[in-house]
Scaffold this motif. Structure first.
Motif, PDB file in Angstrom:
ATOM      1  N   UNK A  41      78.961 -37.948 -51.884  1.00 53.30           N
ATOM      2  CA  UNK A  41      80.362 -37.577 -52.464  1.00 53.30           C
ATOM      3  C   UNK A  41      81.093 -38.769 -52.886  1.00 53.30           C
ATOM      4  N   UNK A  42      81.976 -38.428 -53.713  1.00 53.21           N
ATOM      5  CA  UNK A  42      82.917 -39.558 -54.508  1.00 53.21           C
ATOM      6  C   UNK A  42      82.475 -40.275 -55.479  1.00 53.21           C
ATOM      7  N   UNK A  45      83.870 -39.736 -62.063  1.00 53.86           N
ATOM      8  CA  UNK A  45      84.026 -38.415 -62.572  1.00 53.86           C
ATOM      9  C   UNK A  45      84.181 -38.644 -64.261  1.00 53.86           C
ATOM     10  N   UNK A  48      88.030 -33.832 -67.852  1.00 56.00           N
ATOM     11  CA  UNK A  48      87.857 -32.657 -68.207  1.00 56.00           C
ATOM     12  C   UNK A  48      87.205 -32.467 -69.696  1.00 56.00           C
ATOM     13  N   UNK A  49      87.746 -33.196 -70.590  1.00 56.28           N
ATOM     14  CA  UNK A  49      87.266 -33.335 -71.891  1.00 56.28           C
ATOM     15  C   UNK A  49      85.677 -33.850 -72.058  1.00 56.28           C
ATOM     16  N   UNK A  51      83.691 -34.180 -69.549  1.00 55.87           N
ATOM     17  CA  UNK A  51      82.787 -33.137 -68.703  1.00 55.87           C
ATOM     18  C   UNK A  51      82.003 -32.261 -69.537  1.00 55.87           C
ATOM     19  N   UNK A  56      78.418 -32.307 -67.677  1.00 50.74           N
ATOM     20  CA  UNK A  56      78.491 -32.223 -66.267  1.00 50.74           C
ATOM     21  C   UNK A  56      79.859 -33.240 -66.180  1.00 50.74           C
ATOM     22  N   UNK A  57      80.385 -32.927 -64.955  1.00 53.19           N
ATOM     23  CA  UNK A  57      81.589 -33.715 -64.543  1.00 53.19           C
ATOM     24  C   UNK A  57      81.166 -35.076 -63.968  1.00 53.19           C
ATOM     25  N   UNK A  58      79.887 -35.292 -63.846  1.00 52.95           N
ATOM     26  CA  UNK A  58      79.428 -36.605 -63.119  1.00 52.95           C
ATOM     27  C   UNK A  58      78.476 -37.378 -64.419  1.00 52.95           C
ATOM     28  N   UNK A  61      74.873 -37.926 -63.458  1.00 49.62           N
ATOM     29  CA  UNK A  61      73.750 -36.466 -63.669  1.00 49.62           C
ATOM     30  C   UNK A  61      73.024 -36.327 -65.291  1.00 49.62           C
TER      31      UNK A  61
END
Ligand code: FE2
Lengths: 72, 189, 88
Positions: A41-42, A45, A48-49, A51, A56-58, A61
């Motif tokens: 978790x946490x 990030x 949004x742009x 991502x 991916x948001x992270x 990854x």
């Protein structure tokens, strides 16, 4: 992005009778998910742009891939 | 049920008239490790997995359909106004005489889609391990497509799709961990 | 910026906001007890519907779950109008 942590290499056997110019070191992919069986978790990030751009948001990854890497 | 969204998951921009690249992309459209296979595989397995992982299979399957639409968009744009001669030169002559300009669920070699590309064992671990493998195979296919693509917009979309396979693979790995947590727990219902 | 380009850019904002929801939905599927993530997921859905309303007020509904405005119908917007996503 430090891609090298998500790549492996090996030196294939080379025969003097190999017809194509030999590639001395072969690289293959060891994608990020191999090293996290369960996402913590946490994690940091992306916006949004960023991502959507990265897929991916992270960022942890994301390992990216391009022809310029010369894996194949 | 599903509700159609009149937009793509990711903005796809194709800049070349390029039937040869379209032919290669068919590997991920109607091929063994393609998006149709992925979507159908997860959507079918979800009925017989433990309740804790139904959500993952449903949501990833739904996303795979949006990937299928991205692939369709690329193939459509790359071939839209190509002449029969151009299609023939690109190795799509046989495709053209059967399908005209329409898309079809073939792989890059022209082999039609078959449900034998997917599995459903009714054993949650067997199914999830198949799903993890499927994601890694799709990732690898995207790598080779990126290596062969000569359209920058297509390459960009392929890079996005490849990254999604990383995330899906991780979610399936987590699903395995969730099922491992069920072990030996004496449950009081 | 021509109208087509403006629409493309506004649609991209919707795609960005929706993508955050996609990611957080998959994450919370496997992390149903991550309270922080659930809160963020809720906020992301709110933000996505806000961005979507902005787009739809200008260019019409993106799905049949959105209510078309009466002006949209007056100026000839129809669900079946082009462009479809693959035609853009
Ligand atoms: Fe996938």
């Amino acid at each position: 992005m430090d891609q090298s942590q998500f790549r492996g290499t090996y030196r294939p056997y080379i025969s003097p009778r190999d017809p194509c110019p030999p590639i001395l070191v072969k690289t293959f992919v060891l994608p990020p998910q191999l090293f996290t069986n369960f996402q913590q978790p946490g994690l940091t990030q992306n916006s949004p742009e960023e991502a959507l751009k990265q897929g991916s948001l992270w960022p942890q990854l994301v390992d990216g891939f391009s022809r310029e890497e010369g894996i194949s | 049920m599903w509700v159609y969204e009149k937009k793509l998951l990711y903005p796809v921009e194709v800049t070349t008239c390029n039937p040869m690249l379209a032919k290669y992309l068919m590997e991920q459209y109607g091929g063994a490790d393609g998006e149709l296979a992925a979507a159908l595989r997860y959507m079918n397995q979800r009925y017989t997995v433990p309740d804790t992982v139904i959500g993952v299979l449903t949501d990833i399957s739904t996303e795979e359909f949006s990937h299928l639409e991205m692939l369709a968009t690329m193939i459509y744009k790359l071939t839209k106004d190509a002449t029969p001669e151009q299609l023939e030169k690109a190795g799509l002559g046989a495709h053209f005489v059967n399908h005209g300009h329409s898309l079809f669920y073939n792989n890059a070699g022209g082999v039609p889609f078959t449900s034998t590309y997917i599995q459903s064992k009714g054993d949650p671990i067997a199914d999830l391990y198949e799903d993890i493998a499927a994601e890694e195979k799709a990732r690898a296919t995207y790598q080779w497509l990126i290596d062969i693509s000569d359209d920058p917009g297509v390459t960009d979309a392929l890079r996005f799709l490849r990254e999604r396979e990383n995330v899906h693979s991780l979610r399936f790995r987590e699903s395995v961990e969730i099922l491992k947590d069920e072990r030996d727990r004496k449950k009081i219902f | 910026m021509n109208a087509n380009e403006e629409e493309w850019n506004m649609l991209k904002k919707v795609q960005q906001a929706d993508f955050v929801v996609v990611e957080l939905t998959l994450y919370t599927d496997t992390h149903p007890n991550d309270i922080e993530a659930l809160k963020q997921w809720r906020d992301a859905i709110k933000e996505a519907s806000r961005v979507r309303r902005e787009y739809e007020a200008r260019f019409g509904p993106l799905s049949l779950l959105s209510v078309p405005s009466s002006q949209a119908l007056d100026v000839g917007w129809r669900w079946s109008n082009t462009p479809w996503p693959w035609q853009r």
